[in-house]
Design an enzyme around this catalytic site. Structure first.
Site, PDB file in Angstrom:
ATOM      1  N   ASP A  46      44.204  31.219  37.630  1.00 18.41           N
ATOM      2  CA  ASP A  46      45.626  31.244  37.265  1.00 18.41           C
ATOM      3  C   ASP A  46      46.182  32.664  37.386  1.00 18.41           C
ATOM      4  O   ASP A  46      45.449  33.636  37.224  1.00 18.41           O
ATOM      5  CB  ASP A  46      45.782  30.716  35.827  1.00 18.41           C
ATOM      6  CG  ASP A  46      47.231  30.377  35.507  1.00 18.41           C
ATOM      7  OD1 ASP A  46      48.036  30.232  36.453  1.00 18.41           O
ATOM      8  OD2 ASP A  46      47.553  30.257  34.317  1.00 18.41           O
ATOM      9  N   HIS A  64      49.094  33.913  46.169  1.00 19.25           N
ATOM     10  CA  HIS A  64      48.071  32.946  46.592  1.00 19.25           C
ATOM     11  C   HIS A  64      47.205  33.558  47.703  1.00 19.25           C
ATOM     12  O   HIS A  64      45.998  33.333  47.747  1.00 19.25           O
ATOM     13  CB  HIS A  64      48.718  31.651  47.092  1.00 19.25           C
ATOM     14  CG  HIS A  64      49.508  30.922  46.037  1.00 19.25           C
ATOM     15  ND1 HIS A  64      49.041  30.734  44.757  1.00 19.25           N
ATOM     16  CD2 HIS A  64      50.739  30.332  46.072  1.00 19.25           C
ATOM     17  CE1 HIS A  64      49.942  30.058  44.053  1.00 19.25           C
ATOM     18  NE2 HIS A  64      50.982  29.808  44.825  1.00 19.25           N
ATOM     19  N   LEU A 158      24.082  27.915  46.495  1.00 17.55           N
ATOM     20  CA  LEU A 158      25.230  27.549  45.650  1.00 17.55           C
ATOM     21  C   LEU A 158      25.976  26.330  46.204  1.00 17.55           C
ATOM     22  O   LEU A 158      26.183  26.228  47.414  1.00 17.55           O
ATOM     23  CB  LEU A 158      26.201  28.736  45.614  1.00 17.55           C
ATOM     24  CG  LEU A 158      27.508  28.528  44.836  1.00 17.55           C
ATOM     25  CD1 LEU A 158      27.247  28.624  43.330  1.00 17.55           C
ATOM     26  CD2 LEU A 158      28.559  29.553  45.240  1.00 17.55           C
TER      27      LEU A 158
HETATM   28  C1  FPP Z   1      47.699  29.229  39.939  1.00 15.36           C
HETATM   29  O1  FPP Z   1      48.544  30.357  39.966  1.00 15.36           O
HETATM   30  C2  FPP Z   1      47.012  29.059  41.225  1.00 15.36           C
HETATM   31  C3  FPP Z   1      47.207  28.011  42.071  1.00 15.36           C
HETATM   32  C4  FPP Z   1      48.147  26.925  41.764  1.00 15.36           C
HETATM   33  C5  FPP Z   1      46.528  27.895  43.380  1.00 15.36           C
HETATM   34  C6  FPP Z   1      45.191  28.513  43.529  1.00 15.36           C
HETATM   35  C7  FPP Z   1      45.016  28.862  44.947  1.00 15.36           C
HETATM   36  C8  FPP Z   1      44.340  29.930  45.441  1.00 15.36           C
HETATM   37  C9  FPP Z   1      43.600  30.840  44.582  1.00 15.36           C
HETATM   38  C10 FPP Z   1      44.335  30.297  46.891  1.00 15.36           C
HETATM   39  C11 FPP Z   1      43.854  29.293  47.880  1.00 15.36           C
HETATM   40  C12 FPP Z   1      42.606  28.590  47.538  1.00 15.36           C
HETATM   41  C13 FPP Z   1      41.491  28.517  48.317  1.00 15.36           C
HETATM   42  C14 FPP Z   1      40.366  27.687  47.864  1.00 15.36           C
HETATM   43  C15 FPP Z   1      41.350  29.251  49.576  1.00 15.36           C
HETATM   44  P1  FPP Z   1      50.080  30.187  39.627  1.00 15.36           P
HETATM   45  O2  FPP Z   1      50.826  30.108  40.911  1.00 15.36           O
HETATM   46  O3  FPP Z   1      50.312  29.027  38.712  1.00 15.36           O
HETATM   47  O4  FPP Z   1      50.359  31.542  38.894  1.00 15.36           O
HETATM   48  P2  FPP Z   1      51.435  31.823  37.724  1.00 15.36           P
HETATM   49  O5  FPP Z   1      50.993  31.020  36.527  1.00 15.36           O
HETATM   50  O6  FPP Z   1      51.329  33.293  37.494  1.00 15.36           O
HETATM   51  O7  FPP Z   1      52.783  31.413  38.241  1.00 15.36           O
END
Ligand code: FPP
Length: 270
Positions: A46, A64, A158
């Protein structure tokens, strides 16, 4: 379940780490007890949006993108530490409600990761699997995902479990549908359903439950993640935003886990 690693007790961890370590990383790593490494770690990644905002980017997609680098580093670290499974919450069923441009960018990042990292996963002996309503991702992503799953299926190190179009309630709903269908066709007796029968109908029933759940960005929420599987999982919340989550933070989480006394609801040791 018990914690285990692929290291023998007393074996130093440092030689298993391929990368040159900073002094802090080395100091932390030396404190990690090899035979008490959490076998299965699940991470709620997150804080990508906040990271982008704090860096002054208008577009949260930049968060992201940076988060993808953290994914790569976390997989490498989990692998080096000899963890058995790493489950990453990469896209929830709720995430489909985000703006179309953000969803598209996330799917492209996933595709890029899957296309470009197969070699690295194979070099590190990492087997890829996915949990969730995978067909929701669309035929193109599913094809790339299945190719990466096939290409890494013989690896024995893993297991990287990507939770994609995943939510616990969807997983439970899907399990309930399977159970109801089996009860209707007479292959399962409703009066004899056990906890093991329910576990067996989860997306990847063969996986042990997570030992450690890490959530980045400081939020004290489970966000519909693995609620059946985390009944006795240790929870570690760090204020670090996912794009800033480095090897050192993973070591800190593992060390914190090693201080916990896991009782699984049984009597205390006094
Ligand atoms: C939450 O941050 C994160 C996500 C919804 C997406 C997670 C994706 C990645 C880490 C990148 C791509 C994944 C792979 C497997 C290559 P948020 O956008 O909710 O953050 P915020 O709470 O600060 O708004």
């Amino acid at each position: 379940m018990t914690s285990s690693s692929q290291h023998s007790p007393g074996e130093p961890l440092v030689p298993n780490v391929k990368q040159a370590l900073t002094r802090t990383e080395r100091e932390l790593l030396l404190q990690i007890i090899p035979d008490r490494i959490p076998a299965h770690v699940a991470i709620i990644m997150d804080g990508n949006g906040r990271w982008a905002r704090r860096q002054g980017f208008i577009d949260r997609i930049r968060g992201h993108e940076a988060g993808s680098q953290s994914v790569r580093e976390a997989v490498g670290t989990a692998s080096e530490l000899g963890m058995k499974t790493l489950t990453l919450y990469a896209f929830s069923t709720e995430n489909w409600q985000r703006p179309a441009a953000e969803i598209k960018a996330l799917m492209l990042l996933l595709e890029k990761f899957l296309r470009e990292k197969i070699g690295e996963l194979n070099e590190n002996n990492v087997r890829l699997i996915a949990s969730g309503r995978i067909s929701d991702l669309g035929p193109k992503v599913v094809r790339v995902l299945n190719h990466a799953i096939d290409a890494t299926s013989a690896n024995t190190g893993l297991t990287l479990n990507l939770a994609l179009s995943y939510s616990w309630r969807a997983e439970l709903t899907d399990a309930a549908r399977r159970i109801a269908a089996e009860a209707r066709n007479g292959t399962l007796d409703p009066d004899a359903i056990t906890e093991a029968d329910i576990s067996a109908r989860m997306y990847h029933a063969e996986l042990d439950d997570p030992d450690l759940l890490i959530r980045t960005s400081g939020e004290m929420r489970i966000s519909n993640f693995l609620l059946w599987q985390i009944a006795y999982t240790e929870i570690y919340v760090t204020p670090v935003l996912w794009p800033d989550f480095r090897r050192r933070h993973f070591y800190e989480a593992a060390l914190d886990y090693q201080k916990r006394e896991r009782r699984f609801g049984k009597e205390t040791r006094r």
